[in-house]
Design a protein around this motif. Structure first.
Motif, PDB file in Angstrom:
ATOM      1  N   PHE A   1       0.849  -1.150  -0.009  1.00 21.19           N
ATOM      2  CA  PHE A   1       0.062  -0.013  -0.124  1.00 21.19           C
ATOM      3  C   PHE A   1       0.827   1.106  -0.193  1.00 21.19           C
ATOM      4  CE2 PHE A   1      -1.869   3.266   2.487  1.00 21.19           C
ATOM      5  CZ  PHE A   1      -3.159   3.845   1.521  1.00 21.19           C
TER       6      PHE A   1
ATOM      7  N   PRO B   1       0.071   3.071  -3.968  1.00 22.66           N
ATOM      8  CA  PRO B   1      -1.156   3.316  -3.578  1.00 22.66           C
ATOM      9  C   PRO B   1      -1.962   3.674  -4.578  1.00 22.66           C
ATOM     10  CG  PRO B   1       0.291   5.252  -3.033  1.00 22.66           C
ATOM     11  CD  PRO B   1       1.082   4.190  -3.355  1.00 22.66           C
TER      12      PRO B   1
ATOM     13  N   GLN C   1     -11.003  -1.030   1.527  1.00 16.03           N
ATOM     14  CA  GLN C   1     -10.899  -1.595   0.284  1.00 16.03           C
ATOM     15  C   GLN C   1     -10.491  -2.899   0.162  1.00 16.03           C
ATOM     16  OE1 GLN C   1      -8.232   2.148  -0.865  1.00 16.03           O
ATOM     17  NE2 GLN C   1      -9.182   1.862  -2.795  1.00 16.03           N
TER      18      GLN C   1
ATOM     19  N   ALA D   1      -1.908   0.669   8.042  1.00 15.21           N
ATOM     20  CA  ALA D   1      -2.488   1.345   7.202  1.00 15.21           C
ATOM     21  C   ALA D   1      -3.785   2.077   7.307  1.00 15.21           C
ATOM     22  CB  ALA D   1      -2.951   0.486   5.711  1.00 15.21           C
TER      23      ALA D   1
ATOM     24  N   TRP E   1      -3.705   0.249  -5.499  1.00 17.46           N
ATOM     25  CA  TRP E   1      -4.295  -0.356  -4.411  1.00 17.46           C
ATOM     26  C   TRP E   1      -5.762  -0.819  -4.594  1.00 17.46           C
ATOM     27  CZ3 TRP E   1      -2.610  -3.123  -0.565  1.00 17.46           C
ATOM     28  CH2 TRP E   1      -3.202  -3.261   0.484  1.00 17.46           C
TER      29      TRP E   1
ATOM     30  N   ALA F   1      -8.076   1.933   3.608  1.00 19.64           N
ATOM     31  CA  ALA F   1      -7.064   0.925   2.933  1.00 19.64           C
ATOM     32  C   ALA F   1      -7.815  -0.573   3.235  1.00 19.64           C
ATOM     33  CB  ALA F   1      -5.684   0.822   3.214  1.00 19.64           C
TER      34      ALA F   1
END
Length: 394
Positions: free
Chosen positions: A339, A343, A382, A375, A346, A379
């Motif tokens: 990450f 990014p 996701q 993170a 990602w 993140a």
């Protein structure tokens, strides 16, 4: 209900129950051959003589710790929604184990060596084709009779023509199947994935919102010579090897080659430009290569081949990867570092349990959540939910 999505799990009926699950005809043909590998694999063993059914209780211990054919719903996919409830998973793709065996028979020219059968006496390719058909029949039946949360993946063989690929895909879609899988090790229909003749196939999948995937186990033979690792003691497969992956350092660190090859041709050849809604997944082929691939393609597209690609690509290659492609890391990969370093792509990274295969590790959800503990919360959301929606749309 949980929103966690799992983009890779498996059926894992043992050899002794293949007739009950996939049909007596194909099971009898396989038993006639007597494939040596079916009784000697220790990791994800395909032969479990003492197992007579899918009766293991569903609880936290069995769904997160138990591996193999005795794990709950490894055999009977009608139990899988209850397993998902216990795991806290909303939806799940189900890839083949039996079907992977079948695809290797069809596509790997060295299958007779790896699987241990007499190629002069038995036509492994023909048996593999029959087994693929049996898998697809099973996938359609499970799709029809089980919750939409459980999505078996249909197999499309690519060893013939584009018309055949289209017909196979259309039939699967008409039967309700919501994800497709093609071999990773051979050019589809003998052509580059970016060749215009493949556009009708990609268009069909895109318009149906049905993802196309490649998976570990279909990469066998991509590197045509076995001499690269043969005779080197440290590269000898361990007793934890399975039909998907002969566990040893050389093979483990290059399993992504076929994925990079296919995806690079699709991006640079304009497949995702021409089919912007196409959904593509590279499953159980590791994930550490995805960020560097994005960087490498961006560099070449912006410099050496900027003029050549200007009429083919309207975006940077990394933007197509972020929009159209998903990959799955193994449980031991350093996700936080991925990450931090990449990014911009990602969105490619998705959670996968590999249930009930051993490669998925134990308590993978906890392990990977801890790997992402540094993170941002966005993140983590996701990774566990949002990114996977491309391959498992609502």
């Amino acid at each position: 209900m949980s929103t966690v999505l799992d983009v890779d799990s498996h059926e894992m009926a043992p050899l002794e129950l293949w007739g009950e699950v996939f049909g007596d005809e194909i099971a009898s043909r396989i038993h006639e051959v007597g494939f040596d590998i079916l009784t000697r694999t220790r990791a994800n063993p395909l032969s479990v003589p003492d197992l007579t059914g899918d009766t293991t209780p569903i609880n936290q211990e069995t769904v997160w710790q138990l591996k193999g054919a005795s794990a709950p719903s490894a055999i009977d996919l009608r139990r899988r929604p209850a397993v998902l409830d216990e795991m806290g998973i909303a939806r799940q793709l189900v890839f083949p184990t039996f079907g992977l065996f079948a695809l290797i028979l069809v596509n790997d020219p060295n299958a007779h060596v790896w699987f241990g059968f007499d190629a002069e006496k038995f036509n492994g390719r023909e048996i593999g084709q029959l087994a693929v058909a049996a898998h697809n029949d099973w996938a359609a039946e499970i799709t029809r009779s089980t919750s939409d949360r459980v999505r078996p993946v249909g197999i499309v063989m690519t060893d013939s023509s584009v018309d055949s690929m289209i017909e196979q895909a259309r039939t699967a879609i008409e039967r309700g199947i919501r994800a497709l899988m093609i071999p990773a090790n051979v050019p589809p229909a003998g052509a580059s994935p970016a060749h215009p003749q493949l556009d009708p196939f990609w268009r069909l999948a895109a318009e149906a919102d049905v993802p196309v995937t490649i998976h570990l186990g279909t990469d066998n033979g991509f590197i045509t010579s076995s001499a690269w690792s043969k005779g080197v003691e440290v590269f000898h497969p361990s007793d934890k090897s399975s039909i998907e992956l002969p566990i040893e350092p050389y093979r483990a660190t290059n399993i992504h080659y076929c994925a990079e090859n296919m995806i690079s041709t699709m991006v640079l050849g304009g497949v995702f430009e021409r089919h912007p809604t196409l959904r593509f997944g590279a499953i159980e082929l590791a994930a550490g290569w995805a960020g560097p691939l994005a960087d490498r393609l961006d560099v070449w597209a912006a410099t050496m081949f900027r003029s050549r690609l200007k009429d083919t690509l309207s975006m940077r290659p990394s933007e197509y990867l972020a929009r159209n492609v998903r990959v799955t890391p193994f449980y031991f990969e350093p996700l936080a570092r991925y990450f931090e370093q990449h990014p911009n792509v990602w969105s490619m990274f998705c959670y996968a349990t590999d249930y009930p295969h051993v490669e998925g590790g134990k308590d993978s959800r906890t392990v990977l959540a801890e790997a992402l503990s540094s993170a941002p919360a966005t993140a983590r959301e996701q990774f566990f939910t949002t990114n996977g929606e491309l391959l498992i749309p609502d």
